[in-house]
Write a protein that holds these residues in place. Sequence first.
Motif, mmCIF file in Angstrom:
data_model
loop_
_atom_site.group_PDB
_atom_site.id
_atom_site.type_symbol
_atom_site.label_atom_id
_atom_site.label_comp_id
_atom_site.label_asym_id
_atom_site.label_seq_id
_atom_site.Cartn_x
_atom_site.Cartn_y
_atom_site.Cartn_z
ATOM 1 N N GLY A 88 4.154 -19.047 -21.281
ATOM 2 C CA GLY A 88 3.029 -19.195 -22.205
ATOM 3 C C GLY A 88 2.901 -18.079 -23.222
ATOM 4 O O GLY A 88 1.997 -18.107 -24.068
ATOM 5 N N GLN A 89 3.788 -17.080 -23.197
ATOM 6 C CA GLN A 89 3.588 -15.895 -24.019
ATOM 7 C C GLN A 89 3.672 -16.168 -25.518
ATOM 8 O O GLN A 89 3.111 -15.407 -26.326
ATOM 9 N N HIS A 90 4.378 -17.229 -25.928
ATOM 10 C CA HIS A 90 4.511 -17.511 -27.358
ATOM 11 C C HIS A 90 3.538 -18.598 -27.835
ATOM 12 O O HIS A 90 3.531 -18.920 -29.018
ATOM 13 N N VAL A 91 2.735 -19.123 -26.905
ATOM 14 C CA VAL A 91 1.870 -20.248 -27.271
ATOM 15 C C VAL A 91 0.650 -19.787 -28.052
ATOM 16 O O VAL A 91 0.298 -20.361 -29.090
ATOM 17 N N LYS A 92 -0.021 -18.744 -27.586
ATOM 18 C CA LYS A 92 -1.249 -18.289 -28.246
ATOM 19 C C LYS A 92 -1.023 -17.950 -29.715
ATOM 20 O O LYS A 92 -1.794 -18.399 -30.582
ATOM 21 N N PRO A 93 0.038 -17.192 -30.034
ATOM 22 C CA PRO A 93 0.283 -16.917 -31.465
ATOM 23 C C PRO A 93 0.471 -18.180 -32.296
ATOM 24 O O PRO A 93 0.002 -18.255 -33.430
ATOM 25 N N LEU A 94 1.146 -19.174 -31.713
ATOM 26 C CA LEU A 94 1.358 -20.426 -32.438
ATOM 27 C C LEU A 94 0.032 -21.143 -32.658
ATOM 28 O O LEU A 94 -0.247 -21.615 -33.774
#
Length: 552
Positions: free
Chosen positions: A476-482
Amino acid sequence: MDIVRLLVEIYAVDIAENDSSGECALFHVARGYHWWHVHQALPYLLDMGADISMRNEKGQTPLHMALQGGRRVPSPYNWDAAKMLVQRGADVNAVDNKGQSCLSYARHDADMIKFLIEHGAVVVVDSIFAAIDSRNAEVLRALLSGDLDPNTRRDKLPLETDDGSQNKTIEPHEEYPLYHAASKLWPHYSPSEKSYQDATKAMEIVQVLLDHGADPFAKFLKVVIPVERKSDFSAAINSSAQVPEGYVECTLLHEVLLNGYIADTFLEFPGLDVHHRDAKGRTLLHMVCESTRGPDHILGSHAKAANLLEEHVHSFQRLLSLGADLTAQDNFGHNVLHYMLVGEKEIEPIVRAKFFAYTLQNAPKLLNQGNCHGETPLHYAMIRAVERHEVGEAQMLLDAGADPMIISKRGDTMLHKLGKGIAVAGLRTFFKALAECGIDINARNNRGETALFSFYDHSKTLEDSWILEEVHRPTGQHVKPLLEKLGGDFFVRDNKGRGLLHAAARGDVERFQELLEMGLDPMMEDDAQQTAIDVAAACGNRDILELFEKKK
């Protein structure tokens, strides 16, 4: 033999004396292990008064023993013993404690079946199932030559088998002989000489049953899992009779196709009604698309000479050639494209593309056709993408002109469906492309949830996800920025006042913590006065609860 006479006539040994299994000498000689057992000892014991109707602890008579023969040890004279016992008055209709008849025990020999029938044996359904289990078409023909209806079902458990074919969701008294026979036609991924032979025999068994009037559309009840019991569409299930709680009515051939059994014999049977629908309104074409094998099963591929087939005809094509309606919808509005996108079927992308292309060329209206929930095949492709961590089918539909802007009757956009899987890199890229096409990331469904709820209201990441290829590995580490880049509203609340923290409280602690770091309040109450911490406690999510215990 002289020793036997000596023991009986001189030493007065009791010929009715039983061993630990409740069997006297008559049982042992009836098995026919040796010539003298049958042709000398057996008539001698009967002449000396041995009880021909005596039973052992399993309820078996000497005739059962003779017919059973040497299942473990060669027994070359057991048929002679059986004939002698019958001629001396043995009950040819005796059944053991499991309800198995003499005909059932004789299932490997058609001549013995005929002999027993000639001497008064009544054909009962257990013998039909026994002949099916032995894959002996000649025996089955002999049994069906009488008056027994091939659609008769048993009311007692069959003999235990070790072939693993017994379907546990179908109770024995519900199973038809035809379905039992078809269930033995499971495709082998690594076929052997024996599997080829078994398939040929099993298909002949199915053919014999059909030729004698077995109904391919007979209805029976199947045990269903609790989820199926809570269907929103019970009114759309047209059962032929009252169905008890916990069961669903099935149609024989539909169930055969659904389970992926080799159904070539059915599909080549003259006069097959390809338009027949089951209680859910599914046609045979729907079933081959929903099947665990998919619509690409090639007729004749079970045979040893499959590589010599002049033409590869898929079950899908066969049904269409018989007049199946490509545009048919079931009682819930599903079409063949919906059915191609459900289940655990494994189909090569190039093959799936072939079926998609054919369907869309001949029935283009199916592409954006919704079911009773307004969910199109593309909605189903999004669900499949989440389950399988790849977007191949969804991309095929988009390339064919599927409309990604369609919203279901529940208010779900394509982003709602795909949101559950965007921890996977490939799905995240696809999610971004859909959002950039104009789908509103903050659109609410009927519950007031946006696509962000789909991501945060998700179970914990699998501990063994490291075994997946990196592109398919959930993180999930790249989801919030997206989601931030796409303008996602992290402070949204649904129709019941629940925020994203309420949703995340059931899942990963990392997702919950990143929302805390964004300033979301864990003490915010929903309309039921429940906080996210209350939700975590109710779910037993210790990882999240420990965040607050450490602060104390």
